[in-house]
Every structure is written in C-alpha cells, then in structure tokens.
Design a protein around this motif. Structure first.
Motif, PDB file in Angstrom:
ATOM      1  N   VAL A 611       0.841  -1.201   0.000  1.00 26.42           N
ATOM      2  CA  VAL A 611       0.000   0.000   0.000  1.00 26.42           C
ATOM      3  C   VAL A 611       0.875   1.249   0.000  1.00 26.42           C
ATOM      4  O   VAL A 611       0.563   2.243  -0.671  1.00 26.42           O
ATOM      5  N   ARG A 612       2.002   1.203   0.738  1.00 27.25           N
ATOM      6  CA  ARG A 612       2.888   2.363   0.773  1.00 27.25           C
ATOM      7  C   ARG A 612       3.437   2.671  -0.625  1.00 27.25           C
ATOM      8  O   ARG A 612       3.538   3.820  -1.033  1.00 27.25           O
ATOM      9  N   ARG A 613       3.776   1.618  -1.375  1.00 27.34           N
ATOM     10  CA  ARG A 613       4.268   1.835  -2.746  1.00 27.34           C
ATOM     11  C   ARG A 613       3.173   2.424  -3.631  1.00 27.34           C
ATOM     12  O   ARG A 613       3.416   3.307  -4.456  1.00 27.34           O
ATOM     13  N   GLU A 614       1.950   1.940  -3.439  1.00 32.73           N
ATOM     14  CA  GLU A 614       0.829   2.449  -4.242  1.00 32.73           C
ATOM     15  C   GLU A 614       0.564   3.919  -3.936  1.00 32.73           C
ATOM     16  O   GLU A 614       0.134   4.683  -4.811  1.00 32.73           O
ATOM     17  N   ALA A 615       0.825   4.311  -2.679  1.00 32.24           N
ATOM     18  CA  ALA A 615       0.557   5.693  -2.267  1.00 32.24           C
ATOM     19  C   ALA A 615       1.718   6.630  -2.579  1.00 32.24           C
ATOM     20  O   ALA A 615       1.674   7.807  -2.231  1.00 32.24           O
ATOM     21  N   ARG A 616       2.773   6.115  -3.218  1.00 30.01           N
ATOM     22  CA  ARG A 616       3.923   6.947  -3.587  1.00 30.01           C
ATOM     23  C   ARG A 616       4.100   6.919  -5.098  1.00 30.01           C
ATOM     24  O   ARG A 616       5.009   6.275  -5.614  1.00 30.01           O
ATOM     25  N   GLN A 617       3.218   7.594  -5.783  1.00 23.91           N
ATOM     26  CA  GLN A 617       3.258   7.640  -7.243  1.00 23.91           C
ATOM     27  C   GLN A 617       3.849   8.962  -7.715  1.00 23.91           C
ATOM     28  O   GLN A 617       3.661  10.011  -7.089  1.00 23.91           O
ATOM     29  N   VAL A 637      -4.563   7.481   1.897  1.00 22.86           N
ATOM     30  CA  VAL A 637      -4.240   6.609   3.025  1.00 22.86           C
ATOM     31  C   VAL A 637      -3.481   7.465   4.043  1.00 22.86           C
ATOM     32  O   VAL A 637      -2.570   8.211   3.691  1.00 22.86           O
ATOM     33  N   ARG A 638      -3.892   7.391   5.312  1.00 22.79           N
ATOM     34  CA  ARG A 638      -3.309   8.210   6.372  1.00 22.79           C
ATOM     35  C   ARG A 638      -2.983   7.326   7.579  1.00 22.79           C
ATOM     36  O   ARG A 638      -3.726   6.405   7.897  1.00 22.79           O
ATOM     37  N   THR A 639      -1.863   7.655   8.261  1.00 21.22           N
ATOM     38  CA  THR A 639      -1.552   6.979   9.524  1.00 21.22           C
ATOM     39  C   THR A 639      -1.877   7.923  10.678  1.00 21.22           C
ATOM     40  O   THR A 639      -1.896   9.150  10.514  1.00 21.22           O
ATOM     41  N   TRP A 640      -2.105   7.324  11.853  1.00 21.09           N
ATOM     42  CA  TRP A 640      -2.410   8.155  13.014  1.00 21.09           C
ATOM     43  C   TRP A 640      -1.227   9.050  13.369  1.00 21.09           C
ATOM     44  O   TRP A 640      -1.402  10.157  13.865  1.00 21.09           O
ATOM     45  N   GLY A 641      -0.017   8.558  13.125  1.00 22.07           N
ATOM     46  CA  GLY A 641       1.150   9.396  13.385  1.00 22.07           C
ATOM     47  C   GLY A 641       1.109  10.681  12.583  1.00 22.07           C
ATOM     48  O   GLY A 641       1.392  11.765  13.088  1.00 22.07           O
ATOM     49  N   GLN A 642       0.708  10.587  11.303  1.00 23.26           N
ATOM     50  CA  GLN A 642       0.620  11.775  10.446  1.00 23.26           C
ATOM     51  C   GLN A 642      -0.496  12.714  10.926  1.00 23.26           C
ATOM     52  O   GLN A 642      -0.317  13.937  10.975  1.00 23.26           O
ATOM     53  N   ILE A 643      -1.624  12.145  11.271  1.00 21.37           N
ATOM     54  CA  ILE A 643      -2.777  12.968  11.673  1.00 21.37           C
ATOM     55  C   ILE A 643      -2.492  13.695  12.983  1.00 21.37           C
ATOM     56  O   ILE A 643      -2.755  14.900  13.125  1.00 21.37           O
TER      57      ILE A 643
END
Length: 689
Positions: A611-617, A637-643
């Motif tokens: 998923v991380r690769r898909e979110a880095r286009q 896609v978001r992580t709690w750390g980012q939010i």
C-alpha cells in the motif's frame, strides 16, 4: 617474599616508581596466584556492571567497607596534570577479607555469605550487600579494578591483592598473602577511567552521598564517611526526621509485606528523592517523590525486605511496576502527602497566631470536629502562600487583610484545588503582566480568556491521550474500532481539520447520499441503495463536510473517514474497500451533476509495503491511492502518526504562548472526563500518578 609496596599515612598505594605502574608492580612481584571464575553468563555480568548513575558504584564500594565493620571509609579522586580524572580510591579500616574467604566471596554471584549472616562479624551491624553485585559495578567507572586487603590471621596481619578487568568480567586473580605490619582494611583502586564523571565531585555529589547514607549514619554515629575530603554529616543539615509504618498487606505470592517510610527534611536546598531501600536502609533504586510539597526539601526512604527480594529477582523495575510494588508506592505517597499537609500547617502556625491577635483570622473558637480541623489546616497552608507570594500583604491595613482572608476561606470551601494555583499564578503576576491582563479585560471577559485557553489545553490533552490509546501496546490491543475509537473521534472531529464539521456518523452510503442532498436543499424520494461493485452496502465511519467559499453556495467538499482499529494494518484489501466506497459515489447518477468534491481517507497505525508503494506515485502527493479529477474524487491513506503530528503542529503556536505541557496522565484524565464510557477497560484501571 618481600612486597615492594610502601604505605603512606593515608593508606594509599605508593611505589618507588611512577604511581601509574602500581598494578604492574603488584602483578610482577606475586608469583603464586589463584584464578577465580564467576560461574554465570558474561552478558549477565555486563548488565550488573552498568549503573544508571556513576555515584551508585561508589556507594556500593562504601557499603562494602561498612559491611566489613569499618569505622571510617574514605573516597579519594586523583587527577592528572591536565585535570582529568585518573584514579578513584575507596579506603576503609574494616576487618578486610580473609584469604580463605576470597574465592567464595568473588566467585558466588548471588550467593554471598552476607545473605546468611545478616549482621557483621564484630560490631553486629546490619549488612547491606547480599548479592555480590557491588564489586562488578566498579567496572562501570574504570577498565581495571584491584583490591588490596589486610586481614588478621592467627594473631598477625597479612595482606594480598585481587585484580580484575572489564575485558574479563568473570575472572579475578588473587595473590598469595604476605605478612603485613599495616592495620586491617581494604583499599579499592579504579583505573583506566575513560571520562571525568563530573557528577562524582562537588557539592551535589556530597549531598547525594549524604542522602544515601543518612539512615545508616543515624543508626551508627561512630562511623565516619569522608568523601573527597568532606566528612559526611547528615545531622547538622537535618531539619526533621519522621518515620511511619505502612499497613501490612498480603502479596500476590501470599507473603506478608511489611514496610516503613522514613522522611528526612533538609535545612539546605537539595534534589527531592524517593529511595527504595531494604529493611536496613540500603538504597536499591530511586525515583521522584511524585507529590507536591512547597518549600520543603526532603528525601523519603521506603524500607522493606520485600524490595530486596524484588531487586535480587531483577524485578525492581520502575518502568514496569510489579503490582505489589505499585501498591507499596501508592501507600507511601499517601503518607507523604499527609505528612507534608500537616507540616505545612505547622509552618503556618506562627503567622496564624499573629492573625488571631490582629483579629483578622476568619475562624473563631476551636474546631468542632475532625472535618473542620482539617479544613483549617488546609486554609492555614494556603493563607501562608498568600503571605509568601504577596510581600505587601503583611503590611496591609487590617480591614483589607481580614477581607482577603475571608475571600480565601470562601474560595477554599468552593474549590480548594484551584485556590493555590490562583494565588501563585494570578495574584503574583509581575506588574507588566497585570497591565496586559487589565488591557485584555477591557476588550473581553476573563471567562472568555479562560475558555479559549481551555480549548487549546483540552486539545493538547486529547492528543496526548489519543497517542496512548493508539500506540501503547496494552491499550492498542484492547481498543475497539466501532464502539470505542469511533465514538471518541465523533466528538473530536477537529483533529481532521478545523474547517470540517460532522454531518454523518456511522451510516450507509445511502445515508451519505440523503445527507448530501439535504445539504443542497433537495430531497430524494429514491430509496435505491448506494451499492459497491459486489452489491454490498458500505458503512461510512465518519463524514465531515464544509462549504468551499465560492460565488455559488452549492459548492461543497466532503471528507469521508474510514477508521481501522490500531492493530489492523492498511493492506491491499483495506485499500480496495475505501476505493470501492469512492467508486460507488462516483458512479451513482445522483452525484454526477452535483458540484461536490469527495475526499476519502482510510486511517490506521500502519500500512503494508504494498500500500505504501501504491501511495507513492510520481507527479502526485504522497498518500493518494486514487484520484479522479472528472468526478472530483480523491482517496488517501493516512496513519495516526501523520494525523496527530499535523494536529499538534496546528496547535504549536498556541501551545508555546500558553506554556502548557500535556503528558500521558493529563491526556488520560481528559479522556476519562470527556469520553469515559467509550474507553477500553485498561484505561479505567490505569492509575494516574
């Protein structure tokens, strides 16, 4: 065989040659040697040899001298020409170590004869070292350590040396004894010192040693400890010594746990400490006291054989409290709080007597019961603060003074926890801050200022509490997605962005459509479900909406948030789920002609590599899983750390100006107060310190 060692009056090593060659000279002269090997894993010895504070290693060596019936122990620091720490000596005049006892003393880690003896040979003092760890901790200070010990054997004295090195922690060389004219005692020399250890010298080090040995020196006043030329004397700097027994309780193993708390108040300013000791007062660990006691400098000693047992089992770990240790600490802190509440009242007594003579004291007669007596004690402490923080108060007119004390009494009756803070932080404002506050109050109210500050403080506390729920292992495992995390966030949607407000909470996509049309002032009579490709009906966790400032009011933007429990990674299946929600909206004919932008987020702690690769286009922001400009749909896609980091960044400016620090306890307290019914059970049982 003659020894080349010459003894100075101070008992230190000396040699006809340079003192740095002492160890070499010793090794060269003794030809008959015994090798001692400690039967334990080397990594275990390495753990023992490491200490959190260097002075603990020195304290261990002092205790060894005291356990050998020394009446004097001296600690000396030698420096080279450049001022660097070159050698540490710990010299005692105790009984020394009989050569026949050297092997069992150095080889049996955890099996020290002191464990059986309990008291010293001659003076019958309580023994402290019982696990044989002290000698290894000397290696935390230097690469090589050697002991020269003189003992009495068959009416005459003999001496020998023991040498060890950090490179071979489990191995010691013991020389054969030689007849000696020197008195009994032991000298420990630490060499190969790689740094200066500034914490070992100076006034703070002397005070720390004083705190460590205060109880012992009170018990045995004939003992002298001389640290870097200064005799350790707790008595002259002790203000008060108080001892309290703790209530006996049954441990988890079924044993009776007995403990005692001794509090020493100091006349000088010093770091407050809570020392965990064995029953004889030997400090095993230390921690902050964790209580408020204004104007008092003190050391608290919690004494119990149970603490010695935990230490020997390597279970005396403050980061992961044993349940019985936690109970002991809580009981001790209750006693500490009561002690200093009473002491605060005593300190206020003299001033209170003056107020009574001036007839400005707001109470009359004697207390009617224990409740009123306690109320008066608390009032006296707070009134003393008033006298302390407002220097002009004592010189005030008696009428004004009486009015002020009456106001304090009324405030205490309504909100006793807030009064002391008000006295400290409001009444004692510097002149320029008083003027700023006065200027603000001309344009707004104090209530509004407090409310604005409380919003920021509450949000900082919420972020601290949310981090615990999301990331701390015991909470993370217990946290339920829909019944707990979902319900909490439904009331804290500001975390996703200040511009949104909650419009839909846990509804099907069909309800998303109905709410969307209602926002546009329309009504749908079409009961057809909004379905995904597999004909299932999706459930939206949260939908937030905002009006985009445009000439036409129908322009809207929706944020749809799909929450996953913290232990669930965002994997390709989860990514496909959130995209299916977006596709369902995009393909529904009821949405095609509306001027609405749809943003979908899927949120959890982590995502898989796929998923991380898909979110880095390339050519699009990181985090986007899908983007359809024509239908105005974006999937992130978001992580709690980012939010959490984004939310905290938005609050950073206000946090700095407010000078507010949120921690785990304040965060958990906020969650309990605001979202208590949605918290997992672990959050209800966790104690706030």
């Amino acid at each position: 065989m003659n020894t080349p060692l010459l003894h100075s009056a101070g008992g230190a090593f000396e040699s006809p040659n340079d003192s740095a060659t002492v160890a070499v000279a010793i090794l060269a002269d003794y030809q008959l040697r015994m090798k001692i090997s400690v039967q334990v894993q080397s990594d275990h010895l390495e753990r023992i040899s490491k200490v959190r504070k260097p002075i603990i290693a020195i304290a261990e060596l002092i205790w060894n001298g005291l356990d050998a019936d020394a009446t004097e122990v001296r600690v000396e620091f030698e420096h080279n020409a450049l001022g660097g720490l070159e050698r540490i000596r710990v010299v005692d005049n105790g009984s020394g170590l009989d050569r026949s006892e050297a092997e069992p003393a150095f080889a049996n880690l955890g099996g020290s004869t002191k464990r059986v003896q309990g008291r010293s040979h001659e003076k019958r003092r309580l023994l402290h070292g019982k696990a044989g760890k002290g000698r290894f901790r000397a290696f935390s200070l230097g690469a090589s350590v050697f002991w020269r010990t003189t003992f009495c054997s068959n009416g005459s004295n003999a001496e020998y040396t023991i040498t060890g090195s950090r490179s071979e922690l489990g191995s010691f060389e013991v020389a054969e004894p030689e007849v000696s004219s020197q008195p009994t005692g032991t000298e420990v020399v630490i060499e190969g010192i790689e740094k200066n250890f500034p914490s070992l010298e100076g006034d703070e080090a002397i005070q720390e040693i004083t705190q460590h040995f205060a109880l012992y020196l009170r018990e045995y006043p004939d003992v002298a400890i001389v640290y870097s030329g200064t005799k350790i004397e707790p008595g002259p700097i002790e203000e008060l010594v108080s001892t309290y027994p703790l209530k006996t309780f049954t441990s988890q193993e079924g044993d009776q746990v007995q403990a005692e708390l001794t509090i020493i108040e100091w006349k000088i300013s010093t770091e407050r400490k809570f020392l965990l000791c064995d029953a004889a007062g030997f400090a095993l660990a230390e921690m902050p006291p964790g209580i408020q006691a204004p104007r008092f400098d003190f050391t608290a000693y919690l004494k119990s054989d149970f603490l010695r047992e935990l230490d020997e089992q390597e279970a005396l770990v403050l980061e992961d409290l044993h349940p019985d240790l936690h109970k002991l600490l809580e009981n001790s802190k209750d006693i500490l709080r009561e002690h200093f509440r009473r002491r605060g009242a005593e300190a206020a007594a003299n001033i209170v007597e003056q107020w009574k003579k001036q007839k400005v004291y707001p109470f009359e007669g004697e207390p009617r019961d224990i409740i009123e007596e306690t109320e008066r004690q608390v009032f006296d402490v707070l009134a003393l603060n008033l006298n302390t923080y407002l220097p002009d108060f004592e010189r005030a007119d008696p009428k004004n003074k009486k009015l002020a004390l009456q106001l304090v009494k009324q405030a205490l009756e309504k909100d006793p926890t807030a009064l002391q803070t008000i006295l400290q932080d409001v009444l004692n404002l510097p002149q320029e801050k008083q003027q700023e506050l006065a200027a603000l109050l001309k344009r707004t109210t104090l209530t509004a200022i407090i409310n604005a500050s409380k919003v920021v403080a509450d949000r900082l506390n919420f972020l601290a509490g949310l981090e615990m729920l999301i990331f701390q292992p015991d909470y993370k495992k217990a946290l339920l997605e829909r019944r707990e995390l979902h319900r909490i966030l439904a009331n804290e949607t500001w975390i996703f962005g200040e511009e949104f407000h909650l419009t839909v909470d846990d509804s099907s996509l069909n309800e998303v459509l109905r709410k969307h049309l209602a926002l546009l002032g329309a009504r749908s009579d079409d009961e057809t479900q909004v379905s995904r490709d597999d004909d299932s009906v999706g459930i939206v966790d949260l939908m937030l909406s905002r009006v985009i400032p445009q000439p036409k009011s129908e322009e809207r933007e929706h944020l749809v948030v799909e929450l996953k429990r913290p232990t669930k990674k965002i994997d390709p299946d989860v990514a496909a789920q959130i995209k299916s929600y977006a596709f369902a909206v995009a393909e529904d004919e009821r949405f095609k002609d509306t001027k609405t932008k749809w943003i979908f987020w899927v949120v959890s702690n982590e995502m898989t590599d796929a998923v991380r690769r898909e979110a880095r286009q390339k050519n699009r922001p990181e985090g986007i899983l899908f983007e359809d400009e024509e239908n105005r749909i974006t999937v992130w896609v978001r992580t709690w750390g980012q939010i959490i980091e984004s939310a905290r960044s938005r609050l950073q400016f206000f946090k700095q100006k407010l000078e507010y620090s949120a921690d785990r306890d304040s965060g958990l307290e906020y969650l309990r107060k605001t979202h208590n019914k949605y918290l997992p059970k672990t959050a209800h049982t966790h104690r706030i310190h």
